[in-house]
Design a protein around this motif. Structure first.
Motif, mmCIF file in Angstrom:
data_model
loop_
_atom_site.group_PDB
_atom_site.id
_atom_site.type_symbol
_atom_site.label_atom_id
_atom_site.label_comp_id
_atom_site.label_asym_id
_atom_site.label_seq_id
_atom_site.Cartn_x
_atom_site.Cartn_y
_atom_site.Cartn_z
ATOM 1 N N GLU A 473 0.832 -1.209 0.000
ATOM 2 C CA GLU A 473 0.000 0.000 0.000
ATOM 3 C C GLU A 473 0.861 1.251 0.000
ATOM 4 O O GLU A 473 0.491 2.275 -0.589
ATOM 5 C CB GLU A 473 -0.907 -0.006 1.234
ATOM 6 N N ASP A 474 2.024 1.176 0.627
ATOM 7 C CA ASP A 474 2.923 2.328 0.723
ATOM 8 C C ASP A 474 3.852 2.437 -0.488
ATOM 9 O O ASP A 474 4.700 3.316 -0.540
ATOM 10 C CB ASP A 474 3.763 2.231 2.003
ATOM 11 N N GLY A 475 3.705 1.525 -1.450
ATOM 12 C CA GLY A 475 4.503 1.587 -2.662
ATOM 13 C C GLY A 475 5.892 0.989 -2.561
ATOM 14 O O GLY A 475 6.691 1.106 -3.489
ATOM 15 N N ARG A 476 6.196 0.338 -1.440
ATOM 16 C CA ARG A 476 7.522 -0.271 -1.271
ATOM 17 C C ARG A 476 7.443 -1.734 -1.696
ATOM 18 O O ARG A 476 7.471 -2.657 -0.878
ATOM 19 C CB ARG A 476 7.985 -0.118 0.171
ATOM 20 N N LEU A 507 -0.289 -8.421 -4.271
ATOM 21 C CA LEU A 507 1.019 -7.959 -4.726
ATOM 22 C C LEU A 507 1.118 -7.993 -6.249
ATOM 23 O O LEU A 507 1.777 -7.141 -6.856
ATOM 24 C CB LEU A 507 2.121 -8.816 -4.101
ATOM 25 N N ALA A 508 0.469 -8.953 -6.872
ATOM 26 C CA ALA A 508 0.471 -9.026 -8.336
ATOM 27 C C ALA A 508 -0.244 -7.823 -8.937
ATOM 28 O O ALA A 508 0.214 -7.235 -9.928
ATOM 29 C CB ALA A 508 -0.198 -10.321 -8.800
ATOM 30 N N TRP A 509 -1.384 -7.438 -8.338
ATOM 31 C CA TRP A 509 -2.111 -6.260 -8.836
ATOM 32 C C TRP A 509 -1.259 -5.002 -8.671
ATOM 33 O O TRP A 509 -1.184 -4.163 -9.571
ATOM 34 C CB TRP A 509 -3.445 -6.120 -8.117
ATOM 35 N N ALA A 510 -0.611 -4.860 -7.525
ATOM 36 C CA ALA A 510 0.261 -3.701 -7.311
ATOM 37 C C ALA A 510 1.390 -3.683 -8.338
ATOM 38 O O ALA A 510 1.762 -2.622 -8.851
ATOM 39 C CB ALA A 510 0.827 -3.732 -5.894
ATOM 40 N N ALA A 511 1.932 -4.842 -8.656
ATOM 41 C CA ALA A 511 3.038 -4.915 -9.612
ATOM 42 C C ALA A 511 2.580 -4.556 -11.019
ATOM 43 O O ALA A 511 3.275 -3.824 -11.740
ATOM 44 C CB ALA A 511 3.648 -6.320 -9.599
ATOM 45 N N VAL A 512 1.414 -5.020 -11.431
ATOM 46 C CA VAL A 512 0.970 -4.744 -12.800
ATOM 47 C C VAL A 512 0.584 -3.283 -12.958
ATOM 48 O O VAL A 512 0.829 -2.674 -14.004
ATOM 49 C CB VAL A 512 -0.197 -5.680 -13.196
ATOM 50 N N VAL A 513 0.015 -2.680 -11.919
ATOM 51 C CA VAL A 513 -0.305 -1.255 -11.980
ATOM 52 C C VAL A 513 0.976 -0.430 -12.062
ATOM 53 O O VAL A 513 1.019 0.610 -12.717
ATOM 54 C CB VAL A 513 -1.156 -0.841 -10.757
ATOM 55 N N ALA A 514 2.035 -0.917 -11.412
ATOM 56 C CA ALA A 514 3.336 -0.240 -11.459
ATOM 57 C C ALA A 514 4.129 -0.603 -12.716
ATOM 58 O O ALA A 514 5.281 -0.189 -12.853
ATOM 59 C CB ALA A 514 4.154 -0.597 -10.223
ATOM 60 N N VAL A 546 -5.580 -9.688 -13.332
ATOM 61 C CA VAL A 546 -4.171 -9.286 -13.328
ATOM 62 C C VAL A 546 -3.497 -9.716 -14.633
ATOM 63 O O VAL A 546 -2.766 -8.940 -15.271
ATOM 64 C CB VAL A 546 -3.426 -9.881 -12.125
ATOM 65 N N GLU A 547 -3.743 -10.940 -15.057
ATOM 66 C CA GLU A 547 -3.104 -11.451 -16.274
ATOM 67 C C GLU A 547 -3.605 -10.709 -17.513
ATOM 68 O O GLU A 547 -2.836 -10.462 -18.451
ATOM 69 C CB GLU A 547 -3.357 -12.943 -16.395
ATOM 70 N N ALA A 548 -4.880 -10.328 -17.514
ATOM 71 C CA ALA A 548 -5.399 -9.552 -18.642
ATOM 72 C C ALA A 548 -4.757 -8.179 -18.692
ATOM 73 O O ALA A 548 -4.384 -7.680 -19.764
ATOM 74 C CB ALA A 548 -6.921 -9.424 -18.520
ATOM 75 N N ALA A 551 -1.268 -7.994 -20.208
ATOM 76 C CA ALA A 551 -1.149 -7.986 -21.667
ATOM 77 C C ALA A 551 -1.017 -6.581 -22.235
ATOM 78 O O ALA A 551 -0.577 -6.405 -23.376
ATOM 79 C CB ALA A 551 -2.364 -8.679 -22.293
ATOM 80 N N LEU A 552 -1.405 -5.568 -21.468
ATOM 81 C CA LEU A 552 -1.316 -4.192 -21.933
ATOM 82 C C LEU A 552 0.073 -3.594 -21.756
ATOM 83 O O LEU A 552 0.349 -2.496 -22.251
ATOM 84 C CB LEU A 552 -2.336 -3.318 -21.184
ATOM 85 N N LEU A 553 0.954 -4.283 -21.022
ATOM 86 C CA LEU A 553 2.280 -3.732 -20.744
ATOM 87 C C LEU A 553 3.235 -4.009 -21.909
ATOM 88 O O LEU A 553 3.094 -5.008 -22.621
ATOM 89 C CB LEU A 553 2.847 -4.346 -19.463
ATOM 90 N N PRO A 554 4.213 -3.104 -22.128
ATOM 91 C CA PRO A 554 5.201 -3.325 -23.189
ATOM 92 C C PRO A 554 5.914 -4.662 -23.012
ATOM 93 O O PRO A 554 6.300 -5.042 -21.904
ATOM 94 C CB PRO A 554 6.177 -2.149 -23.002
ATOM 95 N N GLY A 555 6.068 -5.374 -24.112
ATOM 96 C CA GLY A 555 6.760 -6.659 -24.091
ATOM 97 C C GLY A 555 5.877 -7.844 -23.765
ATOM 98 O O GLY A 555 6.337 -8.996 -23.791
#
Length: 986
Positions: A473-476, A507-514, A546-548, A551-555
């Protein structure tokens, strides 16, 4: 004697600094000053001096302090500071603060009804809101914000302090903070702001021997020369120049009669041993041997004084000291069990004995004179007794009402003293969870870290789980990922599989948003590894979203074929299972994926997302749906109704960040809609604030919008200057790159009549898009570039049809250029009527995108002149008039050149043209002709007109003939009637 000196000794340099800072407030020059020093060195005395000086000058003061037990309460020092000010005056009602009231409700209780339900403002939003509030409070001469004991403040308060320090230089605000020299975030803040030259750090030194003498003289109300040398020597040696310790040791000397006056001891100056026993100095003299009778430390001094009070008061002080430096009356009532009369009697006695003082930041509470006082009071009792006192206080407080972060932390500290570390860990974990629910993730992390360090094996896993959530939540994220990997997978203390799945999914959702693809994949894999038989439907759906999104991320383009199916299945399951947040996540991802099928499909997903959010009362997700719908509507039709709804939703949420995001879209809408004044107002109001708040995405977008505004006015130098700032803000290589190249740089080149450069910019945008698939459709690929290709003869019907079939062709900005390209192709084939009708379609709405519209007319008129179709003269006159008014000489000049090429007499541009009504300007009426027309109101003859205008009668005849031809009037009388109508209607 006085317990403290009536004057501040040895701090003239610091006093001068503070007084200069107060004086500079009148010039709207702000300053941040950190007073750094050990306990008792005089930080609070300097704050007292500054506060008094401010009061004498009529400057408002807001004063708060950190608390050793308040680190889990977000913004506690700020809340106290604002409360101290608004006790005597109501919060301001200035309209400029309306957008910030929701954020300020965190620290202004009177505005709590302005807080948006279901949303917690970010630290940066509160910091910006507080900056605006301080500017309002200090508008008439400045204000002082004094924050004491910042080393004990919560992380959020320290972050707000840093934001203020960085940004109040041009505001009439003095920020004064006190900090101990112990390693920690507060001291780091002081040093880092000093390095950045946005703050001054004053490190308080020990007092010298002469200064100690002056201090003692002030306490004894005696001349400095009359202070016994032996007293000064002992106090210097044993206080190490610390004024608080020197005063306490001096008080012990007086209380024990080792330093007395002749009045106190009338025999002191008489008798045969007077010379040996006494060192007379004015009215004060030393009795006895200080080397053997003076306590060597302030701890011993307090122990000595504690023994002299009544046993009930001594027990009361021990319990109060056990609770901490600040004595909340309600906590004392709970712990001691005393009734109010007895309780307040003890408080008065403790105050008279100089142990306690009224707490200036909370008028109904008390505090020990200094934190050192607490340590000194408790140092004289055995550890077992301290533990018993702490257990007694903890048990009483734990039973007294529902848990709060402050209460949990206080009881946890007591349990640590009572040697119950596991119990303390559970309470600190509870405080951390409560704090995170209140939106203070940084403080939550600190509390949970401490809880983890104290936890026993039975509870360590669940506390570690909470800590990982708080870190995310704190972005770390790096620490959160690492911590999740340490959770045990076997044994009695293992977390349940469902909780591990939930943690890895979060954590996966936080990672994909980042946009961290590798970590997203790893967390999804970790979650799936713990699913039993594929997991429950809601678990599978959450991972599918999360997996969908991945697919929007580069690479990750290879995931696109399955992404829509995953998002659709997740949305359907989430709605059936009654999981509205997951449903909104799924519909949002699906809307982004669906743009390739057209905006109708994407908008359908967003409308469903909006319906779910409104049905289930999810204001944050409602905003997300509205702003995305608004962005699509703006691009498709050019209207901003949905964006205005999104702005209202952001205001309802009280979110400055979301409001800025919406304002960015509205500013770009204003640029394309030909409303530079609105665009400039939004950019001026939001750009610097977004940068200060580290709202990086919106800051970049506003910079690009500012550059685009300059580009659409043909101001290359300004555009390049702003684009440098855009690149410095991380814009280069961002998803905004094609918009920067096409909508901004290429458009500027076209307004310079530099088609080669425009082609190169469009080509660079297309090359970038080819390597980085995206859903930004305003970079020229679907509008202006195809038109230029058709004009150049490098594209025909096949290329036009391919572009027209793409989703990007649905956008109104692009559609106008594609229609004009169609007109050029039709005109070349000799289908003049169809070509003219295609242009007529574009001309039906010239005000939607005026700059793009008139540029298109200028471009298509050239082809129409060459191929002999349409009314290119009228189009060029309209375009020339527009670009002359916009002050874009290259395009206006090109239009005039094409008009001359068409055999049309083109009037010279003279001053006063802006005074000609738009209809007459479009007909080509010149300023001189308009002067002649205006004089016809009185029906003068040619000789009179010639005399009035200082021209020949023959020239008057030529102007009248030209006016009859241009306006279509049959004769001079009709011109006179036209002049009269213009005089009446302006």
């Amino acid at each position: 004697m006085r317990i403290t000196s009536p004057v501040t000794i040895g701090r003239q340099e610091e006093i001068s600094l503070l007084e200069r800072s107060l004086t500079q407030l009148r010039e709207s020059t702000g300053r941040t000053v950190f007073l750094v020093g050990e306990p008792g060195i005089g930080k609070s005395r300097l704050v007292d001096h500054c506060v008094q000086q401010a009061a004498d000058r009529g400057i408002p003061v807001l004063r708060g302090r950190g608390s050793i037990t308040g680190g889990g309460t977000p913004f506690r020092p700020l809340l106290e500071a604002l409360s101290s000010h608004f006790r005597t005056t109501a919060p301001p009602t200035d309209p400029e603060l309306l957008p910030y009231r929701s954020a300020l409700a965190r620290v202004i209780p009177e505005w709590r009804n302005a807080a948006a339900p279901g949303r917690t403002e970010s630290v940066v939003e509160l910091a910006e809101a507080l900056l605006r509030l301080l500017a309002v409070i200090g508008r008439d001469g400045g204000c002082v914000l004094a924050l004491e004991d910042l080393h004990w403040a919560d992380s959020e308060s320290v972050a707000v302090t840093e934001y203020l320090a960085d940004n109040l230089g041009r505001l009439p605000v003095l920020l004064l903070a006190t900090v101990r020299p112990d390693p920690g975030t507060a001291l780091n803040l002081a040093r880092s702001t000093e390095r950045r030259r946005v703050a001054t750090v004053a490190t308080l030194r020990p007092l010298t021997a002469p200064e100690i003498r002056a201090l003692v003289a002030g306490c004894l109300d005696a001349p400095a020369a009359d202070v016994p040398d032996a007293v000064v020597e002992r106090l210097v040696a044993r206080s190490d120049g610390n004024p608080y310790l020197a005063e306490e040791l001096l008080a012990d000397l007086v209380d024990s009669k080792l330093l007395s006056t002749t009045t106190d001891d009338p025999q002191a100056a008489d008798g045969p041993q007077a010379t040996n026993r006494s060192q007379a100095a004015g009215g004060w003299h030393v009795t006895g041997d200080l080397d053997t009778t003076v306590p060597t430390t302030v701890v011993q001094s307090f122990g000595h004084r504690l023994l002299q009070v009544d046993p009930p008061l001594r027990d009361f002080l021990l319990l109060a000291a056990t609770i901490g430096p600040r004595c909340c009356v309600s906590a004392l009532r709970t712990v001691t069990g005393l009734d109010d009369p007895t309780l307040f009697s003890r408080l008065r006695a403790a105050t008279e004995a100089h142990f306690l003082v009224p707490d200036d930041s909370s008028p109904h509470d008390y505090a020990f004179r200094h934190a050192i006082t607490v340590d000194a009071v408790l140092a004289g009792i055995p550890a077992a007794q301290r533990a018993a006192l702490a257990r007694r206080a903890a048990d009483a407080l734990r039973e007294d009402g529902p848990p709060t972060p402050d209460r949990c932390q206080l009881v946890a500290d007591l349990l640590v003293t009572a040697d119950d570390r596991p119990g303390a860990a559970l309470l600190l974990a509870e405080a951390g969870r409560l704090t995170m629910a209140d939106g203070a993730s940084a403080s939550a992390v600190l509390l949970l870290e401490r809880a983890e360090s104290l936890a026993g094996p039975a509870h360590r896993a669940e506390i570690t789980e909470s800590l990982a959530h708080a870190l995310a939540e704190d972005g770390r994220l790096d620490r959160a990922f690492a911590l999740a990997g340490t959770l045990p997978t076997l044994g009695s203390t293992t977390l349940a599989a469902d909780r591990m799945v939930a943690l890895h999914t979060r954590l996966a959702w936080a990672a994909v948003v980042a946009e961290r693809s590798a970590e997203t994949v790893a967390q999804v894999a970790a979650a799936r590894a713990r699913l039993h038989n594929g997991g429950a439907p809601e678990q599978a759906a959450a991972l599918a979203v999360v997996e969908a999104h991945l697919a929007l991320l580069p690479g990750e383009e290879e995931r696109l074929p399955d992404a829509e199916r995953l998002a659709e299945e997740a949305a359907d399951m989430a709605e059936r299972a009654g999981l509205p947040v997951l449903a909104c996540q799924a519909w949002q991802v699906l809307a982004m994926l669906s743009r390739t099928h057209g905006f109708d499909v994407a908008d359908g997903c967003l409308e469903r997302m909006l319906a779910v959010a409104e049905t289930h009362g999810l204001p944050g997700w409602r905003f997300e749906a509205l702003i995305r719908l608004g962005g699509n509507a703006f691009m498709r039709t050019g209207e901003a109704r949905r964006l205005e709804q999104a702005r209202a939703a952001a205001e309802d949420l009280g979110s400055i960040v979301l409001s800025q995001r919406t304002e960015g879209f509205l500013a770009m809408h204003a640029v394309l809609s030909g409303d530079p004044a609105t665009a400039e107002e939004i950019i001026g109001r939001c750009l610097d604030a977004a940068g200060r708040m580290r709202n990086h995405a919106t800051h970049r977008y506003l910079l690009l919008t500012s550059a685009t505004l300059a580009a659409h006015q043909g101001r290359r130098r300004t555009m390049e200057h702003v684009l440098r700032a855009f690149r410095q803000a991380g814009g280069e290589g961002s998803l905004l790159t094609p918009v920067m190249l096409g909508l901004c740089r290429a458009m500027c080149a076209l307004l310079e009549e530099d088609r080669a450069t425009a082609d190169a910019e469009f080509a660079a945008a297309a090359a970038w898009e080819a390597e980085h698939p995206n859903v930004y459709f305003l970079a020229g690929r679907y509008g202006l570039r195809p038109l230029l290709a058709v004009l150049a003869g490098t594209a025909g019907w096949a290329e036009h049809a391919a572009v027209a079939a793409s989703p990007g062709a649905e956008l109104a900005w692009n559609r106008q250029f594609l229609d004009l390209a169609e007109a050029v192709l039709l005109g070349r084939e000799g289908r003049a009527a169809e070509a003219a009708e295609a242009v007529a379609r574009v001309r039906r709405d010239p005000g939607r995108f005026p700059t793009g519209h008139h540029l298109g007319l200028r471009l298509v008129a050239e082809a129409a002149l060459a191929d002999g179709w349409g009314d290119p003269v009228a189009w060029l006159r309209t375009a020339e008039e527009y670009f002359h008014a916009l002050d874009v000489p290259p395009v206006a000049g090109a239009c005039r050149a094409l008009l001359r090429q068409a055999g049309v007499n083109v009037a010279q541009r003279r001053r006063g043209r802006e005074l000609i009504p738009a209809g007459l300007r479009a007909q080509g009426v010149t300023p001189r002709e308009y002067e002649v027309l205006a004089l016809l109101v009185d029906r003068p003859g040619n000789q009179d007109l010639a005399r009035l205008l200082s021209i020949s009668p023959r020239t008057v005849e030529k102007h009248l003939a030209s006016l009859i031809q241009k306006t279509g009037r049959p004769d001079r009388a009709a011109l006179c009637r036209l002049a009269a109508d213009l005089a009446v209607h302006g």
